[in-house]
Design an enzyme around this catalytic site. Structure first.
Site, mmCIF file in Angstrom:
data_model
loop_
_atom_site.group_PDB
_atom_site.id
_atom_site.type_symbol
_atom_site.label_atom_id
_atom_site.label_comp_id
_atom_site.label_asym_id
_atom_site.label_seq_id
_atom_site.Cartn_x
_atom_site.Cartn_y
_atom_site.Cartn_z
ATOM 1 N N HIS A 1 51.056 45.196 34.815
ATOM 2 C CA HIS A 1 50.549 46.349 34.068
ATOM 3 C C HIS A 1 51.160 47.629 34.634
ATOM 4 O O HIS A 1 51.181 47.817 35.851
ATOM 5 C CB HIS A 1 49.022 46.403 34.157
ATOM 6 C CG HIS A 1 48.440 47.574 33.436
ATOM 7 N ND1 HIS A 1 48.295 47.598 32.063
ATOM 8 C CD2 HIS A 1 48.028 48.776 33.885
ATOM 9 C CE1 HIS A 1 47.798 48.773 31.703
ATOM 10 N NE2 HIS A 1 47.621 49.497 32.791
ATOM 11 N N LEU B 1 39.858 43.452 29.722
ATOM 12 C CA LEU B 1 41.232 43.943 29.669
ATOM 13 C C LEU B 1 41.633 44.729 30.918
ATOM 14 O O LEU B 1 40.987 45.712 31.276
ATOM 15 C CB LEU B 1 41.383 44.839 28.432
ATOM 16 C CG LEU B 1 42.789 45.295 28.083
ATOM 17 C CD1 LEU B 1 43.649 44.120 27.648
ATOM 18 C CD2 LEU B 1 42.739 46.345 26.991
ATOM 19 N N MET C 1 51.957 42.168 24.268
ATOM 20 C CA MET C 1 51.164 43.274 23.725
ATOM 21 C C MET C 1 49.921 42.859 22.937
ATOM 22 O O MET C 1 49.310 43.708 22.282
ATOM 23 C CB MET C 1 52.049 44.164 22.843
ATOM 24 C CG MET C 1 53.199 44.838 23.591
ATOM 25 S SD MET C 1 52.698 45.761 25.073
ATOM 26 C CE MET C 1 51.847 47.119 24.288
#
Ligand code: NHR
Ligand code: GAR
Length: 209
Positions: free
Chosen positions: A102, A137, A83
């Protein structure tokens, strides 16, 4: 030849990698209370804890994390419910050998709270993505995806459980392909050598079954 797995919590994806017989040499968590640490220990896998709270800057945490990882000299670093956003320097150090699972069909729903966002958006298909990690990301090259239906009666928990079952199928496959040297990255595309068309995409439940 080994894999180091980074976790933050439950560790069910890590467990799926272990149960697939993949060569996991260590499991590292940024949280001391991660349940996955017990699962790994019980199976005789080395564990380490590098608590992000102990570091004032992300760069310092990532440097300590890299030191711990490099102690095992892994070929692949696999994020599994990890995380913490990783700094560009960390990502560059493991370029091409850093993978993540993901819980959405990227590029839809990058970031957190993917199941709630999928429900709110009213999508009829949701799923999960294994991708190489880049500095941006949840935007690295996609290795494999699995799609699952969103049913009218779903809530966050029921949808998350359906996606998680698909995660446990595709993540071990992607890690195995990497270790078998079957993945080649061309720009944003990942070409799987000797993989059938259907191996790159899982639709669950499979309409052909
Ligand atoms: N780092 C980089 N550079 N690139 C990626 O693609 C990454 C990454 C680190 C983690 C996993 C990712 C996911 O699958 C991942 C991909 C954490 C956050 C986040 O916002 C977002 C995405 C992912 C993981 N983390 C908060 C942070 O400030 C902390 C949240 C918390 O502790 O609960 O780091 O979803
Ligand atoms: C999984 O659904 C994974 O895709 C997701 O968290 C869950 C972890 O479960 N990852 C992220 O949200 C990363 N930000 P697990 O610990 O049981 O593998």
């Amino acid at each position: 030849m080994s894999v180091v797995v980074l976790i933050s919590g439950r560790g069910s994806n890590m467990q799926a990698l272990l149960e697939a017989g993949l060569p996991v040499s260590a499991v590292i968590s940024n949280r001391a209370d991660a349940k996955g640490l017990e699962t790994a220990s019980a199976r005789g896998v080395a564990t380490r804890v590098i608590e992000h709270r102990g570091y004032a800057a992300r760069e310092a945490f990532d440097a300590a994390l890299a030191d711990a990882i490099d102690g095992f000299a892994p070929r692949l670093v696999a994020l599994a419910g990890f995380m913490r956003i990783l700094t560009p320097a960390f990502v560059a150090r493991y370029a091409g050998r850093l993978m993540n699972i993901h819980p959405s069909l990227l590029p839809a729903f990058p970031g957190l709270d993917t199941h709630a966002r999928a429900l709110a958006a009213g999508v009829k298909l949701h799923g999960c993505t294994v991708h190489f990690v880049t500095a941006e990301l949840d935007h690295g090259p996609v290795i494999v995806q699995a799609a699952v239906p969103v049913f009218a009666g779903d809530d966050e928990a029921s949808l998350a459980a359906r996606v998680l079952a698909a995660e446990h199928r595709i993540y071990p496959a992607a890690v195995r392909w990497f270790l078998e040297d079957r993945l080649r990255v061309e720009g944003q595309r990942v070409i799987g050598r000797g993989l059938s068309e259907s191996e790159n995409t899982l639709i669950s439940p499979d309409p052909e079954r």
